[in-house]
Design a protein around this motif. Structure first.
Motif, PDB file in Angstrom:
ATOM      1  N   PRO A 185       0.810  -1.231   0.000  1.00 27.58           N
ATOM      2  CA  PRO A 185       0.000   0.000   0.000  1.00 27.58           C
ATOM      3  C   PRO A 185       0.837   1.273   0.000  1.00 27.58           C
ATOM      4  CG  PRO A 185      -0.844  -1.583   1.599  1.00 27.58           C
ATOM      5  CD  PRO A 185       0.458  -2.120   1.115  1.00 27.58           C
ATOM      6  N   LEU A 186       2.044   1.218   0.568  1.00 25.66           N
ATOM      7  CA  LEU A 186       2.888   2.417   0.595  1.00 25.66           C
ATOM      8  C   LEU A 186       3.236   2.900  -0.803  1.00 25.66           C
ATOM      9  CD1 LEU A 186       5.506   2.013   3.473  1.00 25.66           C
ATOM     10  CD2 LEU A 186       3.843   3.861   3.170  1.00 25.66           C
ATOM     11  N   ILE A 187       3.344   1.987  -1.767  1.00 21.85           N
ATOM     12  CA  ILE A 187       3.660   2.387  -3.134  1.00 21.85           C
ATOM     13  C   ILE A 187       2.510   3.210  -3.713  1.00 21.85           C
ATOM     14  CG2 ILE A 187       4.165   1.533  -5.457  1.00 21.85           C
ATOM     15  CD1 ILE A 187       5.545  -0.861  -4.181  1.00 21.85           C
ATOM     16  N   TRP A 188       1.282   2.848  -3.380  1.00 24.88           N
ATOM     17  CA  TRP A 188       0.130   3.623  -3.818  1.00 24.88           C
ATOM     18  C   TRP A 188       0.106   4.999  -3.139  1.00 24.88           C
ATOM     19  CZ3 TRP A 188      -3.410   2.279  -7.569  1.00 24.88           C
ATOM     20  CH2 TRP A 188      -3.316   0.966  -8.058  1.00 24.88           C
ATOM     21  N   VAL A 189       0.430   5.040  -1.860  1.00 27.39           N
ATOM     22  CA  VAL A 189       0.479   6.322  -1.155  1.00 27.39           C
ATOM     23  C   VAL A 189       1.534   7.225  -1.788  1.00 27.39           C
ATOM     24  CG1 VAL A 189       0.954   7.453   1.053  1.00 27.39           C
ATOM     25  CG2 VAL A 189      -0.339   5.305   1.003  1.00 27.39           C
ATOM     26  N   TRP A 190       2.702   6.660  -2.083  1.00 22.45           N
ATOM     27  CA  TRP A 190       3.765   7.436  -2.721  1.00 22.45           C
ATOM     28  C   TRP A 190       3.309   7.969  -4.073  1.00 22.45           C
ATOM     29  CZ3 TRP A 190       6.236   5.852  -7.336  1.00 22.45           C
ATOM     30  CH2 TRP A 190       7.250   6.724  -7.764  1.00 22.45           C
ATOM     31  N   PHE A 191       2.593   7.173  -4.849  1.00 22.41           N
ATOM     32  CA  PHE A 191       2.109   7.606  -6.153  1.00 22.41           C
ATOM     33  C   PHE A 191       1.177   8.810  -6.014  1.00 22.41           C
ATOM     34  CE2 PHE A 191      -1.244   7.000  -9.513  1.00 22.41           C
ATOM     35  CZ  PHE A 191      -0.489   7.519 -10.552  1.00 22.41           C
ATOM     36  N   VAL A 192       0.349   8.812  -4.976  1.00 22.11           N
ATOM     37  CA  VAL A 192      -0.583   9.924  -4.772  1.00 22.11           C
ATOM     38  C   VAL A 192       0.169  11.194  -4.369  1.00 22.11           C
ATOM     39  CG1 VAL A 192      -2.484  10.787  -3.344  1.00 22.11           C
ATOM     40  CG2 VAL A 192      -2.549   8.444  -4.220  1.00 22.11           C
ATOM     41  N   VAL A 193       1.059  11.089  -3.364  1.00 20.43           N
ATOM     42  CA  VAL A 193       1.701  12.301  -2.830  1.00 20.43           C
ATOM     43  C   VAL A 193       2.864  12.772  -3.693  1.00 20.43           C
ATOM     44  CG1 VAL A 193       0.997  11.833  -0.468  1.00 20.43           C
ATOM     45  CG2 VAL A 193       3.193  10.947  -1.274  1.00 20.43           C
ATOM     46  N   TYR A 194       3.424  11.897  -4.513  1.00 20.86           N
ATOM     47  CA  TYR A 194       4.535  12.306  -5.372  1.00 20.86           C
ATOM     48  C   TYR A 194       4.082  12.587  -6.801  1.00 20.86           C
ATOM     49  CZ  TYR A 194       9.016  12.257  -7.818  1.00 20.86           C
ATOM     50  OH  TYR A 194      10.096  12.597  -8.598  1.00 20.86           O
ATOM     51  N   GLY A 195       3.035  11.879  -7.244  1.00 23.88           N
ATOM     52  CA  GLY A 195       2.599  12.018  -8.626  1.00 23.88           C
ATOM     53  C   GLY A 195       1.335  12.835  -8.811  1.00 23.88           C
ATOM     54  N   ILE A 196       0.259  12.405  -8.181  1.00 16.23           N
ATOM     55  CA  ILE A 196      -1.040  13.015  -8.454  1.00 16.23           C
ATOM     56  C   ILE A 196      -1.160  14.416  -7.849  1.00 16.23           C
ATOM     57  CG2 ILE A 196      -3.517  12.804  -8.082  1.00 16.23           C
ATOM     58  CD1 ILE A 196      -3.222   9.796  -8.263  1.00 16.23           C
TER      59      ILE A 196
END
Length: 264
Positions: A185-196
């Motif tokens: 799940p941390l990879i998804w969190v990183w995608f949100v805060v770093y990408g989206i």
């Protein structure tokens, strides 16, 4: 008369049995052992040192974000005072230069982190393929994915997610079974805060920041800070969260990967 030797019985070695090997044998320098199952098709690349350096540089970039978030209100106040005629242009530009230095610290840390991340991810993507795991993203995408337009941050996300699954040491050792491994799940969190989130912030402030970024006019710089200072502070805060999450992702993914490769 002694019985003759039985057919097929080898004669005893001359001088008696050979001596046993020394008890303190050590592997040669640079030797790295790997688990016997499975056997990699080619030599594996080390990743632990790169991971450590990546986490340190990510922390530096995160520190730059903290300083930027703290100093942004002061820079906005200076911009307001300049626009209201309470501060001279030279004094405002001096304050803005100091503010820009904190942003430069963050930018340099981010660039250095990106370079090491490319190498780190490239090596892991190559290692999992050495174990016969058929991944979608070739190792070279560890470089190309990060230099494409920011909106395509989806590619690094997909690649990190895939390497996480392919590094599963408990997955059956075949070409595709690793795909059933659960997500982190941390990879998804990183995608949100770093990408989206940064993409949304950049889209909101793009036109104004683009004008100020190439302008040397104090008025335009001050107006940009006045209009988007709060958004800049939010952006800096998000970058700090992204840095913390990325450090956790790098740490967890590296630990999982070295368990597969048995890197020491």
């Amino acid at each position: 008369m002694p019985p003759p030797n039985q057919p097929g019985t080898p004669p005893p070695p001359p001088g008696g049995a050979p001596p046993p090997p020394p008890a303190n044998l050590t592997p040669p320098p640079g030797y790295m052992a790997y688990s016997a199952a499975p056997t990699p098709a080619k030599p594996l690349s080390r990743v632990k040192g790169l991971a450590t350096a990546t986490m340190i540089l990510t922390g530096i970039a995160g520190l730059g974000g903290v300083i930027t978030a703290i100093t942004t209100p002061s820079a906005v106040d200076s911009a307001n005072d300049f626009l209201a005629g309470r501060l001279s242009e030279d004094d405002f530009l001096d304050d803005y230069t100091a503010f820009g230095l904190t942003q430069s610290l963050q930018s340099l840390g981010t660039i250095a982190t990106a370079v090491l991340t490319m190498i780190w991810l490239y090596r892991m993507a190559g290692n999992v393929r050495s174990f016969g795991r058929a991944t979608t993203w070739a190792p070279i995408w560890a470089v190309f994915a990060w230099i494409l337009p920011p909106v395509l941050i989806i590619i690094p996300f997909l690649m990190v997610r895939e390497v996480w699954k392919a590094s599963d040491p408990s997955a059956p050792h075949d070409a595709t079974s690793w795909k059933q491994s659960p997500d982190n799940p941390l990879i998804w969190v990183w995608f949100v805060v770093y990408g989206i989130v940064p993409t949304i912030i950049a889209a909101i402030s793009f036109e104004s920041f683009l004008g100020a970024g190439f302008s040397q006019e104090a008025d335009e710089i001050a107006e940009t800070l006045d209009d988007f200072g709060t958004l800049q502070m939010v952006s800096a805060g998000v970058s700090v969260v992204a840095a913390i999450v990325w450090i956790l992702v790098v740490r967890q993914l590296t630990a999982r990967h070295v368990e597969l490769t048995n890197e020491r």
